[in-house]
Enzyme design. Structure first.
Site, PDB file in Angstrom:
ATOM      1  N   HIS A  56       4.355  28.909 -11.164  1.00  0.00           N
ATOM      2  CA  HIS A  56       4.157  30.196 -10.498  1.00  0.00           C
ATOM      3  C   HIS A  56       3.563  31.232 -11.453  1.00  0.00           C
ATOM      4  CE1 HIS A  56       5.676  34.251  -9.282  1.00  0.00           C
ATOM      5  NE2 HIS A  56       5.095  33.890  -8.161  1.00  0.00           N
ATOM      6  N   GLU A  59      -0.111  30.651 -11.902  1.00  0.00           N
ATOM      7  CA  GLU A  59      -0.886  31.233 -10.798  1.00  0.00           C
ATOM      8  C   GLU A  59      -1.211  32.698 -11.074  1.00  0.00           C
ATOM      9  OE1 GLU A  59       0.409  33.470  -6.898  1.00  0.00           O
ATOM     10  OE2 GLU A  59       1.430  31.542  -7.173  1.00  0.00           O
ATOM     11  N   HIS A  60      -0.224  33.449 -11.601  1.00  0.00           N
ATOM     12  CA  HIS A  60      -0.457  34.849 -11.949  1.00  0.00           C
ATOM     13  C   HIS A  60      -1.446  34.974 -13.105  1.00  0.00           C
ATOM     14  CE1 HIS A  60       2.824  37.309  -9.908  1.00  0.00           C
ATOM     15  NE2 HIS A  60       3.025  36.081  -9.460  1.00  0.00           N
ATOM     16  N   GLU A 136       9.304  40.738  -9.576  1.00  0.00           N
ATOM     17  CA  GLU A 136       9.259  39.962  -8.334  1.00  0.00           C
ATOM     18  C   GLU A 136      10.591  39.242  -8.119  1.00  0.00           C
ATOM     19  OE1 GLU A 136       6.427  36.530  -6.218  1.00  0.00           O
ATOM     20  OE2 GLU A 136       6.006  37.211  -8.269  1.00  0.00           O
TER      21      GLU A 136
END
Length: 428
Positions: A56, A59-60, A136
């Site tokens: 994840h 992806e950022h 997040e």
């Protein structure tokens, strides 16, 4: 131009670059834009214990600068031509996609290839983005629905990567460094696990040429194996001061490869997938015990999860569980032909509607090529749905309800029955 001879299936033209990257295109005459994406068959379940959350974060970080483009330049190159760029991580896939005008298809592929092959993972940018991901994570912790679903997956697949939250945990997120990210990419982002798909106003030959320029230099190498998932079941009760209790009851489902996939999916829809479903009618309409209740079936490559999710007041919780388990048990024993017909129709609408946008078309092509090595025509899928019988759906329901229970709950849950009581109610 390297690559295997082109194949065509259901309007999709397919080529394979010499290093193993698959390129799939579908020209849609009435569309003036191009949707382009690169799917990688690597997600959170491919992470090692010390990599939890890395896919994840990757992806950022993909948008934070390459050897040829700064983070600002990546955004400008796409938005200066009116385009959009995005990425997403799931349990088994990561994808990077863009939508642009037809004449900018090559640019989109160049940018996507750049971020996949030339990202620099600058330590300062990494520290900033780790902070963003921690924010997040904090926002997820403030959402009871998200917390209970994460707890549900962790109990269903205890001690396994497939059951861990995709975001990771603060203690692992804070430890990530550029070297660890590069090591994950080198191990998991192999050409044979990649599909570049494009749909809309696209020309196959030009897309293949752009794909070769963007991804052709990746060395061909064998993809590592992925640990087989083992459903365990388990229980997590999180007492919180909230207005409602959120509860998820889960049982073993089946893989999307399993012959029982369609019967299981249809059983879940008939039980709790619409306003005419048994759970909605009994829990919401007849008794007014909850604002919403649903049943679901989540398939993965080698396993699946069937479940029921509901939010309700503590005073109604015991009755909701009693009614829900009885309703599920009765559906497995006595699902009717009209319920089957409705569920089939809903599933076919869902499957076909997903193909009505270029974005849906590229996702279909990429996922099917990675999972099956071919494009599955809609008619074939509809044929599988139509072939499902009442007896098959009842059998799938009985199979699900006979498995070990996963229970996850958060909020005021004093009246939530013991797990053994719920299991007994499901089996009657």
């Amino acid at each position: 131009m390297s690559g295997a001879a082109k194949q065509e299936a259901d309007g999709v033209r397919i080529s394979t670059l010499s290093n193993g990257v698959t390129v799939a295109t579908e020209t849609l005459p009435s569309v003036r834009t191009a949707s382009v994406g690169i799917w990688v068959a690597a997600g959170s379940r491919h992470e090692r214990d010390d990599e939890h959350g890395l896919s994840h974060l990757l992806e950022h970080m993909a948008f934070k600068g390459t050897t040829r483009r700064s983070a600002r330049k990546i955004a400008e190159d796409i938005e200066n031509v009116g385009g959009e760029i995005n990425a997403a991580t799931s349990t088994e896939f990561t994808n990077y996609s863009a939508r642009v005008l037809a004449e900018d298809t090559g640019l989109a592929i160049d940018v996507l290839g750049d971020i996949l092959t030339e990202s620099v993972f600058d330590p300062k940018e990494l520290r900033r983005e780790i902070n963003v991901v921690l924010q997040e994570y904090a926002s997820i912790e403030d959402s009871p629905d998200d917390v209970v679903n994460d707890a549900f997956m962790e109990r269903a697949f205890a001690g396994q990567a497939i059951g861990r939250p995709i975001l990771g945990r603060p203690e692992t997120i804070r430890r990530f460094d550029p070297e660890g990210i590069r090591a994950f990419i080198a191990r998991e982002y192999t050409p044979g696990r990649m599909v570049l798909a494009a749909a809309g106003a696209v020309e196959h030959e030009r897309v293949v040429e752009a794909a070769e320029a963007a991804l052709g230099a990746l060395p061909a190498r064998e993809a590592p194996g992925c640990p087989t998932a083992t459903y365990t079941g388990g229980e997590e009760r999180l007492k919180r001061r909230l207005e409602q209790a959120n509860v998820v009851l889960g049982l073993p489902g089946v893989s999307f490869r399993d012959p029982e996939y369609f019967p299981m999916h249809i059983f879940a829809h008939a039980l709790g997938g619409g306003l005419t479903s048994r759970l909605w009618q009994e829990v919401r309409e007849t008794r007014g015990l909850a604002y919403a209740i649903d049943a679901f079936h989540w398939p993965f490559n080698d396993c699946g999860l069937f479940g029921i999710g509901v939010g309700t007041a503590d005073r109604d919780l015991a009755e909701v569980i009693e009614v829900s388990t009885a309703t599920a048990r009765e559906a497995a024993r006595g699902l009717e032909a009209d319920e089957l017909a409705r569920a089939k129709a809903a599933l076919k609408v869902s499957l076909l509607a997903a193909l009505e946008t270029p974005g849906g078309r590229i996702e279909r092509a990429a996922r099917q090529l990675l999972a099956w090595g071919r494009i599955i025509p809609p008619e074939e899928t509809v044929g599988h749905v139509d072939a499902v019988t009442v007896d098959a759906v009842r059998a799938a329901g009985k199979q699900a309800l006979s498995g070990p229970l996963t229970l996850a709950a958060i909020g005021p849950i004093r009246s939530l029955p013991p797990a053994e009581t719920i299991v007994a109610a499901l089996r009657g």
